[in-house]
Scaffold this active site. Structure first.
Site, PDB file in Angstrom:
ATOM      1  N   SER A 113     -27.488  20.314  16.921  1.00 38.50           N
ATOM      2  CA  SER A 113     -28.436  19.311  16.431  1.00 38.50           C
ATOM      3  C   SER A 113     -29.843  19.864  16.183  1.00 38.50           C
ATOM      4  O   SER A 113     -30.001  20.767  15.374  1.00 38.50           O
ATOM      5  CB  SER A 113     -28.470  18.162  17.430  1.00 38.50           C
ATOM      6  OG  SER A 113     -29.208  17.111  16.915  1.00 38.50           O
ATOM      7  N   HIS A 114     -30.829  19.367  16.922  1.00 43.84           N
ATOM      8  CA  HIS A 114     -32.212  19.758  16.667  1.00 43.84           C
ATOM      9  C   HIS A 114     -32.569  21.086  17.329  1.00 43.84           C
ATOM     10  O   HIS A 114     -33.703  21.550  17.182  1.00 43.84           O
ATOM     11  CB  HIS A 114     -33.149  18.663  17.171  1.00 43.84           C
ATOM     12  CG  HIS A 114     -33.062  18.471  18.652  1.00 43.84           C
ATOM     13  ND1 HIS A 114     -31.996  17.836  19.247  1.00 43.84           N
ATOM     14  CD2 HIS A 114     -33.872  18.857  19.651  1.00 43.84           C
ATOM     15  CE1 HIS A 114     -32.178  17.831  20.549  1.00 43.84           C
ATOM     16  NE2 HIS A 114     -33.305  18.451  20.836  1.00 43.84           N
ATOM     17  N   ASP A 122     -32.981  16.316  10.934  1.00 40.29           N
ATOM     18  CA  ASP A 122     -32.791  17.429  11.868  1.00 40.29           C
ATOM     19  C   ASP A 122     -31.571  18.274  11.478  1.00 40.29           C
ATOM     20  O   ASP A 122     -30.987  18.085  10.411  1.00 40.29           O
ATOM     21  CB  ASP A 122     -32.663  16.923  13.313  1.00 40.29           C
ATOM     22  CG  ASP A 122     -31.345  16.244  13.592  1.00 40.29           C
ATOM     23  OD1 ASP A 122     -30.750  15.696  12.638  1.00 40.29           O
ATOM     24  OD2 ASP A 122     -30.881  16.270  14.745  1.00 40.29           O
ATOM     25  N   ASP A 163     -28.392  18.470  12.231  1.00 36.99           N
ATOM     26  CA  ASP A 163     -27.125  17.835  11.859  1.00 36.99           C
ATOM     27  C   ASP A 163     -27.328  16.523  11.113  1.00 36.99           C
ATOM     28  O   ASP A 163     -26.379  15.745  10.941  1.00 36.99           O
ATOM     29  CB  ASP A 163     -26.230  17.653  13.088  1.00 36.99           C
ATOM     30  CG  ASP A 163     -26.879  16.788  14.164  1.00 36.99           C
ATOM     31  OD1 ASP A 163     -28.127  16.697  14.190  1.00 36.99           O
ATOM     32  OD2 ASP A 163     -26.143  16.199  14.975  1.00 36.99           O
ATOM     33  N   ASP A 201     -28.693  13.683  11.761  1.00 34.94           N
ATOM     34  CA  ASP A 201     -28.608  12.342  12.347  1.00 34.94           C
ATOM     35  C   ASP A 201     -29.990  11.798  12.737  1.00 34.94           C
ATOM     36  O   ASP A 201     -30.136  10.612  13.000  1.00 34.94           O
ATOM     37  CB  ASP A 201     -27.625  12.283  13.523  1.00 34.94           C
ATOM     38  CG  ASP A 201     -27.973  13.242  14.648  1.00 34.94           C
ATOM     39  OD1 ASP A 201     -28.918  14.051  14.496  1.00 34.94           O
ATOM     40  OD2 ASP A 201     -27.269  13.205  15.682  1.00 34.94           O
ATOM     41  N   ARG A 202     -31.001  12.670  12.756  1.00 34.70           N
ATOM     42  CA  ARG A 202     -32.354  12.189  13.057  1.00 34.70           C
ATOM     43  C   ARG A 202     -33.165  12.021  11.781  1.00 34.70           C
ATOM     44  O   ARG A 202     -32.881  12.681  10.774  1.00 34.70           O
ATOM     45  CB  ARG A 202     -33.100  13.182  13.938  1.00 34.70           C
ATOM     46  CG  ARG A 202     -32.505  13.358  15.299  1.00 34.70           C
ATOM     47  CD  ARG A 202     -33.413  14.219  16.146  1.00 34.70           C
ATOM     48  NE  ARG A 202     -32.800  14.421  17.449  1.00 34.70           N
ATOM     49  CZ  ARG A 202     -33.461  14.746  18.546  1.00 34.70           C
ATOM     50  NH1 ARG A 202     -34.768  14.933  18.487  1.00 34.70           N
ATOM     51  NH2 ARG A 202     -32.835  14.903  19.690  1.00 34.70           N
ATOM     52  N   LYS A 248     -26.201   8.063  15.031  1.00 33.34           N
ATOM     53  CA  LYS A 248     -27.450   7.832  14.338  1.00 33.34           C
ATOM     54  C   LYS A 248     -27.363   8.534  12.996  1.00 33.34           C
ATOM     55  O   LYS A 248     -26.540   9.433  12.813  1.00 33.34           O
ATOM     56  CB  LYS A 248     -28.638   8.290  15.167  1.00 33.34           C
ATOM     57  CG  LYS A 248     -28.606   9.713  15.675  1.00 33.34           C
ATOM     58  CD  LYS A 248     -29.753   9.920  16.658  1.00 33.34           C
ATOM     59  CE  LYS A 248     -29.911  11.383  17.033  1.00 33.34           C
ATOM     60  NZ  LYS A 248     -29.323  11.690  18.346  1.00 33.34           N
TER      61      LYS A 248
END
Ligand code: VG1
Ligand code: CO
Length: 550
Positions: free
Chosen positions: A120-121, A284, A286, A288-289, A383
């Site tokens: 992710s991030h 981000d 992936d 999702d943010r 998200k």
């Protein structure tokens, strides 16, 4: 080609955190490290660990955010999947699928579940992080019961089952075979784009760009680029170049793909000044943010959720109203005020998207959000960064108002929840644990204590009882709640890979419009002093202040 049984030994510490198993790439690339985790997952699923059905003969979705080791990890997992009885894998082309796209594909294709390869991030590259996460048949992150079962299995694992077949071609959209396993390479964007078309008025958005609406989306060299390009520039007619840093790179081009004003400083710089675009956004690693930015104006994620809730009926996918809303505990209570005004049920869950799944599945909520730049809805079970961007774009199209005007109007009606998060990164694990234990021990004595003009009315360690399945998750963050609605929250991050990260969340409510324009850190300075008084962060860690404040 043959299926082989290979002896293995457990690795310590393969316990998934807030969102899957995340470790340094150097840890993940040890021989059999990823293999062990995937085997443990397949063992648990084949034993009926996801609601009684075995994985045998089923379809799994597989893809990742394109970071370093993504492509190799895909090949490893396919060889294990082929030896563990799966019938079919739907693989994103090039090994690419954003987190929300995995969720969309699982749901649309009625797959058994999916595997997301992402940290992710967290930064990527050979010296960066890698991660793996399992999503269940509802498209959402596995619940704690399942991740704990997988962890337990990793600790007793003695054998791997894997095919010795050669690597497959990840890039051609064709059907391939590994043993009896069919691998279908799919377009990573198509299913996701279809879901977006069903929620938003694309004709309205096309009209905005045709009339010259200017937007800048920073995909931070991560997986959101192909999605944003296909939808915004491809379908909606935004000019080429609207999406920048749009090609997923293995090391994110050295960027830290965490969309906040600190890490996405280039976007913030572009959104300042007279010639800034109308609307800016970032995603981000992936995708999702999301971070939403107007001209000279950054939207706080907690405000974003509140505003989306207030205006949801303007969006076709939500025109009949919402069933309810949910936010993670540290997320500001701005949305609670909107829910109250609209008479909507409002839930408070622990940090991490997995806690929203049951509420969404049971039809109790339609929108969810976290302070960490995450918002989403019942359209998937993750998200969703680009969804949030399209939502905000649609709000501007439907109201004709700018991002800043929308937020200021919101504050005028509902009041402003000043909000900040201070991260203290890279603390020694024992120092962080001692700090939290000392806080926990001090809780009873804190109730009723006065700090300047505020009094503590609740001091506890947040515990959540899932209203759908009754499961209890304890020790989810220490809360001090004051008589004026202010909150000071402490918790340790569950996504880091180096030492411990302490997150301090500060919030206070301001109803007076004349007082709503203070710099955020100044508005919350008193609460930061209280936090220091109570927890002694600086004394205990030797740090002069937070590493990041957003
Ligand atoms: C952080 C955020 C949390 C988010 C999680 C995964 O977790 O605080 O809100 O759900 O990351 O997001 P933690 O435990 O480090 O505070 V992502 O986009 O990294 O999957
Ligand atoms: Co993410």
């Amino acid at each position: 080609m043959a299926i082989q049984t290979i002896p293995t030994q457990p690795f310590a510490g393969q316990r998934p955190g807030t969102s899957g198993l995340r470790k340094k790439v150097t840890v993940f690339t040890q021989p059999r490290y990823l293999e062990n985790f995937a085997q443990a997952l397949f063992d648990v699923l084949n034993a009926g660990g996801a609601g009684g059905r075995a994985l045998h003969g089923q379809t799994l979705v597989l893809g990742g955010d394109g970071r370093f080791f993504n492509r190799s990890a895909v090949q490893i997992i396919l060889k294990l999947a082929a030896a563990n009885g799966l019938a079919r894998v739907l693989l994103g082309q090039g090994g690419i699928l954003s987190t929300p796209a995995v969720s969309a594909v699982i749901r649309r294709r009625h797959a058994f579940g999916g595997i997301v390869l992402s940290a992710s991030h967290n930064p990527g590259g050979p010296e960066g992080d890698f991660g793996i996460k399992y999503n269940a048949g509802n498209g959402g992150p596995a619940n704690e019961a399942l991740t704990e079962a997988v962890y337990a299995r990793t600790q007793v694992l003695s054998e791997l089952r894997q095919s010795d077949a050669p690597d497959i071609d990840l890039d051609r959209l064709v059907l391939q075979q590994v043993e009896q396993l069919q691998v279908e390479v799919i377009d990573p964007v198509a299913d996701y784009a279809a879901v977006m078309r069903g929620l938003f008025d694309f004709a309205l958005l096309r009209g905005m760009f045709a009339r010259g609406f200017a937007m800048r989306v920073d995909a931070m060299n991560a997986v959101g680029g192909p999605y944003a390009r296909a939808i915004l520039e491809g379908e909606l007619g935004a000019p080429a170049g609207t999406v920048v840093n749009a090609v997923p790179l293995e090391d994110f081009g050295g960027l830290h793909p965490d969309p906040n004003p600190v890490n996405a400083e280039d976007l913030i710089a572009h959104m300042q000044g007279a010639d800034a675009p109308d609307f800016g956004a970032a995603m981000d690693g992936d995708a999702d943010r999301n971070m939403v930015v107007g001209r000279n104006f950054v939207v706080t994620p907690s405000d974003s959720l509140a505003l989306m809730t207030a205006h949801a009926k303007l969006i076709p996918g939500y025109k009949d109203g919402l069933l309810g809303v949910a936010r993670s505990m540290p997320t500001s209570a701005a949305v609670d005020r909107v829910a109250k005004a609209l008479d909507l049920p409002c839930f408070e869950t622990p940090t991490g998207w997995k806690f929203f799944g049951n509420l969404l599945d049971a039809g109790r909520v339609s929108l969810c959000g976290e302070e960490s730049y995450g918002t989403g809805s019942s359209h998937v079970r993750e998200k969703d960064g680009l969804w949030a961007i399209l939502f905000w774009l649609s709000l501007q199209g439907a109201t004709g108002r700018s991002v800043e005007t929308l937020v200021r109007e919101h504050w005028r009606v509902y009041g402003r929840n000043y909000y900040t998060r201070h991260d203290y990164e890279g603390i020694a694990v024992d120092v962080a644990n001692t700090l939290m234990e000392a806080l926990r021990a001090a809780l009873p004595a804190l109730v009723g204590r006065q700090f300047a003009q505020r009094r503590v009315v609740v001091a506890d360690d947040f515990s959540y009882t899932d209203p759908v399945d009754g499961s209890v998750s304890g020790q989810q963050g220490i809360r001090l709640m004051f008589d004026d609605g202010a909150r000071v929250i402490f918790r340790l991050s569950g996504t880091g890979t180096e030492g411990a990260t302490l997150r301090l969340y500060l919030e206070r409510y301001e109803a007076d419009v004349a007082q709503q324009d203070q710099p955020v850190q100044q508005a919350l300075a008193e609460l930061a002093v209280v936090a220091e008084q109570v927890a002694g962060i600086r004394v205990r860690t030797g740090m002069a202040g937070p590493t990041v404040a957003t």
